[in-house]
Design an enzyme around this catalytic site. Sequence first.
Site, PDB file in Angstrom:
ATOM      1  N   HIS A 126      -3.077  11.114   5.107  1.00  0.00           N
ATOM      2  CA  HIS A 126      -4.453  11.625   4.920  1.00  0.00           C
ATOM      3  C   HIS A 126      -4.900  12.394   6.147  1.00  0.00           C
ATOM      4  CE1 HIS A 126      -4.839   7.769   6.950  1.00  0.00           C
ATOM      5  NE2 HIS A 126      -4.386   7.165   5.868  1.00  0.00           N
ATOM      6  N   ARG A 135       0.896  -1.161   0.000  1.00  0.00           N
ATOM      7  CA  ARG A 135       0.000   0.000   0.000  1.00  0.00           C
ATOM      8  C   ARG A 135       0.929   1.202   0.000  1.00  0.00           C
ATOM      9  NH1 ARG A 135      -2.220   4.231  -0.340  1.00  0.00           N
ATOM     10  NH2 ARG A 135      -4.201   4.872   0.591  1.00  0.00           N
ATOM     11  N   HIS A 192       1.877   7.058   1.834  1.00  0.00           N
ATOM     12  CA  HIS A 192       0.790   8.041   1.731  1.00  0.00           C
ATOM     13  C   HIS A 192       0.448   8.601   3.106  1.00  0.00           C
ATOM     14  CE1 HIS A 192      -1.431   4.626   3.274  1.00  0.00           C
ATOM     15  NE2 HIS A 192      -2.419   5.433   3.567  1.00  0.00           N
ATOM     16  N   HIS A 243       2.833   7.020   5.992  1.00  0.00           N
ATOM     17  CA  HIS A 243       2.978   5.609   6.387  1.00  0.00           C
ATOM     18  C   HIS A 243       2.854   4.686   5.182  1.00  0.00           C
ATOM     19  CE1 HIS A 243      -1.255   6.882   6.881  1.00  0.00           C
ATOM     20  NE2 HIS A 243      -1.572   5.694   6.393  1.00  0.00           N
ATOM     21  N   GLU A 252      -5.974   6.872  11.284  1.00  0.00           N
ATOM     22  CA  GLU A 252      -6.154   5.492  10.791  1.00  0.00           C
ATOM     23  C   GLU A 252      -5.882   4.480  11.893  1.00  0.00           C
ATOM     24  OE1 GLU A 252      -4.133   4.551   7.120  1.00  0.00           O
ATOM     25  OE2 GLU A 252      -3.535   2.577   7.854  1.00  0.00           O
ATOM     26  N   GLU A 309     -10.788   6.098   0.870  1.00  0.00           N
ATOM     27  CA  GLU A 309      -9.478   5.470   0.754  1.00  0.00           C
ATOM     28  C   GLU A 309      -8.831   5.776  -0.596  1.00  0.00           C
ATOM     29  OE1 GLU A 309      -7.387   3.902   2.513  1.00  0.00           O
ATOM     30  OE2 GLU A 309      -6.230   2.737   1.077  1.00  0.00           O
TER      31      GLU A 309
END
Length: 401
Positions: free
Chosen positions: A112, A107, A110, A155, A116, A178
Amino acid sequence: MGSAVLGTAAVVTASPESQQGRQTVGHDRSGSNPIGPDDPVLHAENPDSVNPPSTDRGDVNPFKYPFSLAHKRIEKGGWARQVTARDLPVSTTIAGVNMRLTAGGIRELHWHRAGEWSLMLDGSARITCLDPHGKPFVDDVKEGDLWFFPTGLPHSIQGLEPDGCEFLLVFDDGAFSEYDTVLLADWTAHTPPSVLARNLGVSGAALSRIPPGELYIFQAEVPKTSLDQDRKAAAGTISLSSENFVFRLMEMPPTRKTKAGEARIVDSSVFKVSSQIAAAHVIVHPGGMREMHWHPNADEWQYYVTGKGRMTVFASGGKARTMDFQKGDVGYVQQTLPHYIENTGNEDLIFLEIFKSSTYQDVSLNEWLTHLPPALVQAHLNLDIATLRAIPHAEEVVVPA
Ligand code: MN
Ligand code: MN
């Protein structure tokens, strides 16, 4: 425990298979279906919608959405699917994502706006994060471990051998998507190459192979380096983060345990970095019930890990609704609305309660009623004093059948 059994007998009504308390009994044809079930599979999975308890009433906002109905975005290296307020309009405070990464699947790096919280459901992964002081964090997580990445901290997650992992992500914003996070390769693709070269202090030619857009989830080699080697390489000449972004949830003894089940409560009091999300991991043995309660401080978002159950939410104003849940379903209860959850299957019912809060709080009906002037409770419910005394005086979380 003897008094607990007596006390809860009054609130646990019918066995799961029993039709007691249903609207259609005996020869009353009022709730029957002359042309048969419109969708036999959905009817079988939702008996409490098809044939509700007689105490259910009125128009209560739906509080269930199965991940099975969510679009699965499949990439080389894994997949993701999400349940947000767009799917389940009542879920304004929390959104959830179910994700799979193959061994080596990444993943993308990134970050946000939302915080999370995540629980590893199967397999293992190596995760990285940068703390607010610029110190790196690298760790491996396995089934039963959880992590928290605060707002804005970058992360990554990478599946490890033998078969990568599957996990649940929870965000403290029901409108979160997401598919709309800040991605490293998306940013670099939308930065003029000359600016990128100047910023990184390298030649433009050295950057000729950077990706033309986001990677999101992509297949890479399984890390050949050990966790220790990766930590040393990430730290370089500075020290590693002193924060721990990982919590070994299932290695913690239960916060509450009865013969009917157990609960592990994890909030910022035991997991310091989790300042935006509080959670409870609840196991209800067959016949047991998550007791009648409510949460004064936040809405509750639920994920059903395994088993079968049904939840009744009392929405005030004479309104109540019961919905059925199974593995992969999301449930939701608005702040202060009372509810309980029965295990209706033959195996353990395991689910998560998630709150947009730094602290876990609940109010147990039993604990409240037994800590009032007795005459006040008796005047409301017409109970004799022996019955009132038989009610458990402490919150049990999970009560027996
Ligand atoms: Mn993330
Ligand atoms: Mn609850």
